[in-house]
Design a protein around this motif. Structure first.
Motif, PDB file in Angstrom:
ATOM      1  N   ALA A  20      67.697  46.755  48.179  1.00  0.00           N
ATOM      2  CA  ALA A  20      66.517  45.917  47.926  1.00  0.00           C
ATOM      3  C   ALA A  20      66.408  44.917  49.066  1.00  0.00           C
ATOM      4  N   TYR A  21      65.495  45.176  50.024  1.00  0.00           N
ATOM      5  CA  TYR A  21      65.333  44.347  51.201  1.00  0.00           C
ATOM      6  C   TYR A  21      63.974  43.632  51.163  1.00  0.00           C
ATOM      7  N   SER A  22      63.479  43.296  52.335  1.00  0.00           N
ATOM      8  CA  SER A  22      62.263  42.481  52.440  1.00  0.00           C
ATOM      9  C   SER A  22      61.030  43.180  51.881  1.00  0.00           C
ATOM     10  N   GLY A  23      60.081  42.356  51.450  1.00  0.00           N
ATOM     11  CA  GLY A  23      58.803  42.865  50.966  1.00  0.00           C
ATOM     12  C   GLY A  23      57.823  41.724  50.782  1.00  0.00           C
ATOM     13  N   SER A  24      56.804  41.949  49.965  1.00  0.00           N
ATOM     14  CA  SER A  24      55.797  40.917  49.715  1.00  0.00           C
ATOM     15  C   SER A  24      55.099  41.193  48.395  1.00  0.00           C
ATOM     16  N   ALA A  25      54.413  40.180  47.884  1.00  0.00           N
ATOM     17  CA  ALA A  25      53.768  40.276  46.577  1.00  0.00           C
ATOM     18  C   ALA A  25      52.307  39.857  46.660  1.00  0.00           C
ATOM     19  N   ALA A  26      51.529  40.295  45.683  1.00  0.00           N
ATOM     20  CA  ALA A  26      50.118  39.926  45.572  1.00  0.00           C
ATOM     21  C   ALA A  26      49.703  40.046  44.110  1.00  0.00           C
ATOM     22  N   ILE A  27      48.514  39.564  43.795  1.00  0.00           N
ATOM     23  CA  ILE A  27      47.966  39.659  42.440  1.00  0.00           C
ATOM     24  C   ILE A  27      46.967  40.812  42.375  1.00  0.00           C
ATOM     25  N   ASP A  28      47.130  41.679  41.398  1.00  0.00           N
ATOM     26  CA  ASP A  28      46.191  42.792  41.188  1.00  0.00           C
ATOM     27  C   ASP A  28      45.082  42.309  40.255  1.00  0.00           C
ATOM     28  N   TRP A  29      44.123  41.590  40.836  1.00  0.00           N
ATOM     29  CA  TRP A  29      43.087  40.921  40.046  1.00  0.00           C
ATOM     30  C   TRP A  29      42.252  41.887  39.210  1.00  0.00           C
ATOM     31  N   ASP A  30      41.986  43.090  39.735  1.00  0.00           N
ATOM     32  CA  ASP A  30      41.118  44.040  39.036  1.00  0.00           C
ATOM     33  C   ASP A  30      41.897  45.118  38.289  1.00  0.00           C
ATOM     34  N   ASN A  31      43.213  44.932  38.168  1.00  0.00           N
ATOM     35  CA  ASN A  31      44.062  45.893  37.467  1.00  0.00           C
ATOM     36  C   ASN A  31      43.907  47.306  38.025  1.00  0.00           C
ATOM     37  N   SER A  32      43.859  47.400  39.347  1.00  0.00           N
ATOM     38  CA  SER A  32      43.652  48.701  39.982  1.00  0.00           C
ATOM     39  C   SER A  32      44.788  49.672  39.711  1.00  0.00           C
ATOM     40  N   LEU A  86      51.770  43.256  51.956  1.00  0.00           N
ATOM     41  CA  LEU A  86      50.726  43.774  51.080  1.00  0.00           C
ATOM     42  C   LEU A  86      49.552  42.809  51.001  1.00  0.00           C
ATOM     43  N   PHE A  87      48.317  43.345  51.106  1.00  0.00           N
ATOM     44  CA  PHE A  87      47.134  42.506  50.919  1.00  0.00           C
ATOM     45  C   PHE A  87      45.942  43.375  50.520  1.00  0.00           C
ATOM     46  N   TRP A  88      44.959  42.740  49.893  1.00  0.00           N
ATOM     47  CA  TRP A  88      43.718  43.405  49.500  1.00  0.00           C
ATOM     48  C   TRP A  88      42.708  43.199  50.612  1.00  0.00           C
ATOM     49  N   HIS A  89      42.144  44.304  51.132  1.00  0.00           N
ATOM     50  CA  HIS A  89      41.124  44.214  52.173  1.00  0.00           C
ATOM     51  C   HIS A  89      39.761  44.295  51.502  1.00  0.00           C
ATOM     52  N   LYS A  90      39.118  43.140  51.418  1.00  0.00           N
ATOM     53  CA  LYS A  90      37.886  43.020  50.644  1.00  0.00           C
ATOM     54  C   LYS A  90      36.764  43.888  51.182  1.00  0.00           C
ATOM     55  N   ALA A  91      36.594  43.922  52.496  1.00  0.00           N
ATOM     56  CA  ALA A  91      35.456  44.650  53.073  1.00  0.00           C
ATOM     57  C   ALA A  91      35.520  46.145  52.783  1.00  0.00           C
ATOM     58  N   SER A  92      36.702  46.736  52.847  1.00  0.00           N
ATOM     59  CA  SER A  92      36.828  48.181  52.607  1.00  0.00           C
ATOM     60  C   SER A  92      37.253  48.491  51.179  1.00  0.00           C
ATOM     61  N   LYS A  93      37.425  47.452  50.378  1.00  0.00           N
ATOM     62  CA  LYS A  93      37.725  47.569  48.954  1.00  0.00           C
ATOM     63  C   LYS A  93      38.952  48.442  48.706  1.00  0.00           C
ATOM     64  N   LYS A  94      40.049  48.079  49.365  1.00  0.00           N
ATOM     65  CA  LYS A  94      41.292  48.809  49.129  1.00  0.00           C
ATOM     66  C   LYS A  94      42.494  47.933  49.460  1.00  0.00           C
ATOM     67  N   TRP A  95      43.620  48.365  48.942  1.00  0.00           N
ATOM     68  CA  TRP A  95      44.883  47.741  49.296  1.00  0.00           C
ATOM     69  C   TRP A  95      45.341  48.245  50.654  1.00  0.00           C
ATOM     70  N   VAL A  96      45.925  47.352  51.409  1.00  0.00           N
ATOM     71  CA  VAL A  96      46.506  47.714  52.704  1.00  0.00           C
ATOM     72  C   VAL A  96      47.909  47.127  52.761  1.00  0.00           C
ATOM     73  N   THR A  97      48.831  47.890  53.297  1.00  0.00           N
ATOM     74  CA  THR A  97      50.144  47.335  53.577  1.00  0.00           C
ATOM     75  C   THR A  97      50.512  47.621  55.024  1.00  0.00           C
ATOM     76  N   ALA A  98      51.099  46.628  55.658  1.00  0.00           N
ATOM     77  CA  ALA A  98      51.565  46.757  57.043  1.00  0.00           C
ATOM     78  C   ALA A  98      53.080  46.889  56.998  1.00  0.00           C
ATOM     79  N   VAL A  99      53.607  47.966  57.576  1.00  0.00           N
ATOM     80  CA  VAL A  99      55.035  48.261  57.518  1.00  0.00           C
ATOM     81  C   VAL A  99      55.559  48.494  58.935  1.00  0.00           C
TER      82      VAL A  99
END
Length: 442
Positions: A20-32, A86-99
Motif C-alpha cells: 500500500a503506497y502513494s495515492g490520492s482521494a476525491a469525492i464521487d459527487w454524482d455516485n458514478s 485522481l481528479f474529475w475533468h469537468k469539461a470532458s465529464k470523466k475521471w482522470v488519473t495521472a500515474v
C-alpha cells in the motif's frame, strides 16, 4: 489545515505481495461508481500496490473506514508505475488519473474512466518522475483565463493546457521550490468553490538524522495557497502559507518607514521558537539585507539579485524597487518566501538561537513595512495528553479497524508494525506532557 487529528490506518496491504503506497482521494459527487450507501457522498481513493497495480477503495463515512473494491486492480501493473493523482475533468465529464510510469518512454501517463472501475489509457507526458500533481488555475485571479499546471515529485512544473486526454506544455519547466527539502507536493481535491483556493502540502523530505530524539522521523510543510501570477518573466506559480496560520498568532508587532543602518536591529525585542516575520525592503545604499532567525541568515544580495537561506539560493528581482521577504520558523524547519511567493525555499532546520534580527550590510536599507508574529504550537495540550494515553495502550489507536473481520486482520498487522515504534515514543511523549503541565501554552 493547521490542527489535525491522527486517525487509524486507512489502507493496509492486501497481503505480503500487494503493498500500500502513494495515492490520492476525491469525492464521487454524482455516485458514478455506485458505491454510495446513504446520504453521505462517497470518498474514493486510488493507491499504488507495487506488483499488484493501481487499486480502488471507497468510504461512506468521511474516510473513517474503507472498503477495497472487489475488482482490483483497476489499472494493471506496468513495471514500477505508481502514485495515481485522481481528479474529475469537468469539461470532458470523466475521471482522470495521472500515474507515473517507466513504460512508454517514461513520464506521467493519463488514464480516463466514467465509473472509476474501468480505465483506458489516454496519453503520456514525458520528462517527469513520480508523484504527479496536476490542476487548473486562473491566471491573476481571472476565472475566464485559466491554465493547467503539471509537475512530478521534484516540483519542476510546466504550464499549459489539458483537454481531458493530453497535456500540452506551453512554458517550463520551472522550479516550485529552491530550498533543500521540498518533495512530492500534492494539492487537496474538492475544495468548495466558495473558497476557491488551490491548497497544497509538501513532504519535507530529509535525513532521519535531523530528527534524532524526536517522536517522528519526517515532517510535512506548512499548507500553502498556490496561484498563477503574471511576473516580469511571464506567468509563474506562486506559493504562500494559508491564511489559517494566523490562528496560531499569540503576539504581533509591526513597524513602518524605518531606516535600517548596519548594526541596528529593530527586532531586538522579539524572540521565540515559532515565528512568522515579513518585511518590505528598499535597498537604498545596502548591498545585503534580510533577517536572522533561530541562527539562520535569510539574505537578499543586491548585486546578484538573489534570496538565500541555509546554503540555498533563488533568483529574485525587485518589483518597483522593492523586495518582500517572509520567513516562517518552526522547531524543525525554515520556510522562506520572496516577493509574496514568487520564490520559496523550504528546508529542514533545527534552530540554534532564540534571537531575531533585521539587518543591513554595506549601507542603509529602508523598511517600508515590517511585522513579526510569535506563534503557538498547532498541537493542543489535551491532544498531547491523549497521545500519551494512546502510546501507553497501542491497541486503542487501531480500535475502529476491528469492527469487521478484515479490519480485525488489518488491526493485527498494524499493531505488529507499530508496537515497537510506539513503545519508543512513550518516554518522549511523557516528557513533553510533563513540560506542558509545568509550563502551559499561553
Amino acid at each position: 489545515l493547521i490542527h489535525w487529528e491522527h486517525l487509524p490506518l486507512a489502507i493496509t496491504p492486501d497481503n505480503e505481495t500487494c503493498t500500500a503506497y502513494s495515492g490520492s482521494a476525491a469525492i464521487d459527487w454524482d455516485n458514478s461508481a455506485g458505491f454510495q450507501n446513504g446520504s453521505e457522498k462517497t470518498m474514493v481513493i486510488l493507491w499504488t500496490s507495487i506488483g499488484c497495480g493501481q487499486r480502488l477503495a471507497y468510504s461512506n463515512d468521511k474516510g473513517r473506514t474503507w472498503t477495497k473494491w472487489s475488482g482490483n486492480p483497476v489499472i494493471a501493473q506496468e513495471g514500477d508505475a505508481r502514485d495515481p493523482k485522481l481528479f474529475w475533468h469537468k469539461a470532458s465529464k470523466k475521471w482522470v488519473t495521472a500515474v507515473w510510469t517507466p513504460e512508454k518512454g517514461g513520464g506521467i501517463a493519463f488514464y480516463g474512466s466514467s465509473d472509476l472501475k474501468k480505465w483506458s489509457f489516454l496519453s503520456i507526458a514525458g520528462g517527469f518522475f513520480e508523484c504527479p500533481n496536476i490542476w487548473e488555475a486562473p491566471v491573476d485571479g481571472d476565472a475566464k483565463k485559466t491554465k493547467w499546471v503539471l509537475h512530478g515529485a521534484d516540483g519542476q512544473y510546466r504550464i499549459g493546457n489539458f483537454d481531458g486526454t493530453k497535456f500540452t506544455s506551453e512554458a517550463g519547466p520551472f522550479p516550485s521550490d529552491w530550498g533543500g527539502n521540498w518533495y512530492a507536493s500534492q494539492i487537496y481535491s474538492d475544495i468548495p468553490s466558495t473558497d476557491g483556493r488551490t491548497v497544497n502540502i509538501t513532504w519535507m523530505r530529509g535525513s532521519d538524522n535531523a530528527y534524532a530524539g524526536m517522536p517522528f522521523n519526517q515532517q510535512m510543510g506548512i499548507p500553502t495557497n498556490l496561484a498563477l501570477r503574471t511576473t516580469a518573466a511571464g506567468v509563474r506559480l506562486t506559493r504562500l502559507p494559508v491564511k489559517e496560520i494566523e490562528k496560531l498568532r499569540i503576539h504581533s508587532d509591526s513597524w513602518k518607514d524605518l531606516t535600517l543602518a548596519p548594526g541596528q536591529n529593530p527586532l531586538s525585542g522579539v524572540s521565540g521558537e515559532l515565528l512568522d516575520v515579513r518585511a518590505e525592503f528598499e535597498a537604498a545604499g545596502a548591498t545585503e539585507f534580510g533577517f536572522k532567525l533561530g541562527g539562520a541568515t535569510i539574505a537578499y544580495k543586491v548585486g546578484t539579485k538573489s534570496l538565500s537561506a541555509l546554503d540555498h539560493s533563488a533568483p529574485l528581482s525587485p518589483i518597483n524597487g522593492r523586495i518582500v521577504i517572509r520567513a516562517v520558523l518552526d522547531r524543525a524547519s525554515l520556510e522562506v518566501y520572496g516577493n509574496d511567493g514568487e520564490v520559496a525555499l523550504t528546508t529542514v532546520f533545527l534552530p540554534s538561537a532564540a534571537g531575531v534580527e533585521a539587518y543591513a550590510l554595506g549601507g542603509n536599507a529602508k523598511i517600508i513595512s515590517m511585522e513579526a508574529h510569535k506563534l503557538r504550537g498547532s498541537w493542543d495540550p489535551k491532544d498531547l495528553a491523549q497521545a500519551w494515553e494512546d502510546a501507553k495502550n497501542p491497541t486503542s489507536l487501531w480500535a475502529p479497524q476491528a469492527r469487521s473481520g478484515d479490519r480485525a486482520r488489518a488491526n493485527e498487522e498494524a499493531i505488529s508494525g507499530a508496537d515497537a515504534w510506539l513503545r519508543g515514543q512513550v518516554d518522549a511523549l511523557g516528557r513533553k506532557l510533563s513540560q506542558l503541565r509545568k509550563n502551559p501554552l499561553p
